[in-house]
Design an enzyme around this catalytic site. Structure first.
Site, PDB file in Angstrom:
ATOM      1  N   SER A 119      56.833  32.873  13.157  1.00 46.86           N
ATOM      2  CA  SER A 119      55.605  33.600  12.810  1.00 46.86           C
ATOM      3  C   SER A 119      55.071  33.176  11.454  1.00 46.86           C
ATOM      4  O   SER A 119      53.907  33.401  11.156  1.00 46.86           O
ATOM      5  CB  SER A 119      55.859  35.103  12.694  1.00 46.86           C
ATOM      6  OG  SER A 119      56.693  35.579  13.663  1.00 46.86           O
ATOM      7  N   HIS A 140      53.206  28.701  18.335  1.00 46.68           N
ATOM      8  CA  HIS A 140      53.334  30.128  18.053  1.00 46.68           C
ATOM      9  C   HIS A 140      52.600  30.978  19.098  1.00 46.68           C
ATOM     10  O   HIS A 140      51.375  30.961  19.174  1.00 46.68           O
ATOM     11  CB  HIS A 140      52.779  30.417  16.642  1.00 46.68           C
ATOM     12  CG  HIS A 140      52.988  31.827  16.208  1.00 46.68           C
ATOM     13  ND1 HIS A 140      52.144  32.472  15.348  1.00 46.68           N
ATOM     14  CD2 HIS A 140      53.954  32.726  16.526  1.00 46.68           C
ATOM     15  CE1 HIS A 140      52.581  33.705  15.156  1.00 46.68           C
ATOM     16  NE2 HIS A 140      53.673  33.883  15.861  1.00 46.68           N
ATOM     17  N   GLU A 152      49.097  29.166  18.648  1.00 44.22           N
ATOM     18  CA  GLU A 152      48.776  28.384  17.444  1.00 44.22           C
ATOM     19  C   GLU A 152      49.658  27.137  17.461  1.00 44.22           C
ATOM     20  O   GLU A 152      50.873  27.240  17.635  1.00 44.22           O
ATOM     21  CB  GLU A 152      49.067  29.188  16.174  1.00 44.22           C
ATOM     22  CG  GLU A 152      48.047  30.275  15.897  1.00 44.22           C
ATOM     23  CD  GLU A 152      48.415  31.148  14.697  1.00 44.22           C
ATOM     24  OE1 GLU A 152      47.500  31.636  14.030  1.00 44.22           O
ATOM     25  OE2 GLU A 152      49.619  31.358  14.431  1.00 44.22           O
ATOM     26  N   ASN A 190      48.645  35.687  11.675  1.00 42.59           N
ATOM     27  CA  ASN A 190      49.469  36.576  10.847  1.00 42.59           C
ATOM     28  C   ASN A 190      48.999  36.636   9.399  1.00 42.59           C
ATOM     29  O   ASN A 190      49.193  37.648   8.725  1.00 42.59           O
ATOM     30  CB  ASN A 190      50.938  36.167  10.921  1.00 42.59           C
ATOM     31  CG  ASN A 190      51.571  36.669  12.205  1.00 42.59           C
ATOM     32  OD1 ASN A 190      51.064  37.586  12.834  1.00 42.59           O
ATOM     33  ND2 ASN A 190      52.665  36.058  12.609  1.00 42.59           N
TER      34      ASN A 190
END
Ligand code: CAA
Length: 283
Positions: A119, A140, A152, A190
């Site tokens: 993450s 991701h 991602e 994130n």
């Protein structure tokens, strides 16, 4: 390069979700964890999720059996000896990840790509533990991986264009929408989402609203499908804190300081949905 066989490391929420999506997309999967009970639980969970899809008329019983037949559980990394791609979804701890990447580098065929579902950690640092930095990449997924469309794709410093292309095409074949992100803590989603969740926890601590008020306000006022506190429970409060701590350390900026309440929740073992208690109760 053609990907046929994939190993998924880590049978937690993300690993099992990714394994399910990959098997449903026609890939042969080996799901690996350290204990047989964990792998068995994940495969049973996937079986139940597929059965739900059958019950809803979204999949035939025959398709379900074919998906399950493409999946195998394992507790040994030796099963990575025959795969074209490893998707690593283990604990967010750089020292442990580096040990795992070193081991994978020794075991896997030279053509194998090693992708991390991290993450927020550095792809370049994981790659440095191997002799194949060109084949290490971030891939991701988002929770729940079975539903969320985004992947991602993140290059480390030495990731090759070929590796990026393979992972981008694979994401599409898995029914996802790949977006490139530069290597930077938290990448895109994130970087923006976790400070927002952290702010919601600070607002809760300051008594600006109850958890229900904060979540309702963000759902109805900001169009979120679920409020930030419920989302923290879904993602895992330990995961949110781990990402927040990476930001605080890497950016050395007090604006990323994790909320005290977030730390207290983790210290108390209230990690959200997976432990049955987070900001909400699930028991
Ligand atoms: N696993 C598998 N499928 C699930 C699921 C799960 N955990 N949760 C929901 N679904 C499926 C349901 O079965 C349902 O499928 P069908 O349409 O086939 O019936 C569909 O998703 C919709 O579910 P629901 O009707 O039950 O509920 P909903 O419409 O409220 O959607 C949700 C649930 C998809 C979780 C939605 O609330 C949502 O999008 N929430 C936000 C999730 C999010 O932001 N995730 C990103 C977190 S950040 C992250 O993951 C990155 C990180 O590194 C920390």
């Amino acid at each position: 390069m053609n990907i046929a066989k994939i190993a998924v490391l880590g049978s937690g929420t993300m690993g099992s979700g990714i394994a399910q999506v990959a098997a449903q997309s026609g890939y042969e999967i080996v799901l690996i964890d350290v204990e047989k009970s964990l792998v068995d639980r994940a495969i049973t969970g996937i079986g139940k999720a597929l059965q739900k899809a059958v019950d809803k008329g979204k999949m035939t019983a025959e398709d379900k059996e074919q998906v399950l037949a493409r999946m195998k559980g394992s507790i040994t990394y030796d099963d990575c000896k025959e795969v074209d791609l490893v998707i690593e979804a283990i604990i967010e701890n750089m020292d442990i990840k580096k040990d795992v990447y070193k081991k994978l580098d020794e075991l896997c065929p030279v053509h194998t790509i090693l992708a991390s579902n991290t993450s927020s950690l550095s792809i370049t640092e994981m790659a440095a533990a191997t002799k194949r930095a060109d084949k290490i990449v971030g891939m991701h997924f988002f929770n729940p991986a079975q539903v969320m469309k985004l992947v991602e794709v993140i290059p480390g410093l030495d990731t090759s264009q070929e590796t990026l292309t393979v992972v981008t095409e694979l994401s599409k074949k898995m029914g996802k929408v790949p977006v490139n992100a530069k290597e930077s803590p938290g990448f895109i989603v994130n970087r923006i989402l976790v400070p927002m969740i952290n702010e919601a926890v600070i607002a809760l601590g300051e008594g600006i609203g109850t958890k229900e008020e904060i979540d309702t306000a963000m759902k109805l006022g900001a169009g979120m499908p679920m409020g930030p506190l419920a989302l923290a429970d879904l993602v895992g409060i330990d995961v949110v804190l781990a990402v927040a701590e990476v930001f605080h350390k890497e950016f050395a900026d007090s604006k990323y300081r994790p909320a005290l309440l977030l730390k207290q929740m983790v210290r108390a073992g209230h990690l959200g949905l997976k432990t049955g208690r987070g900001f909400y109760n699930y028991k």
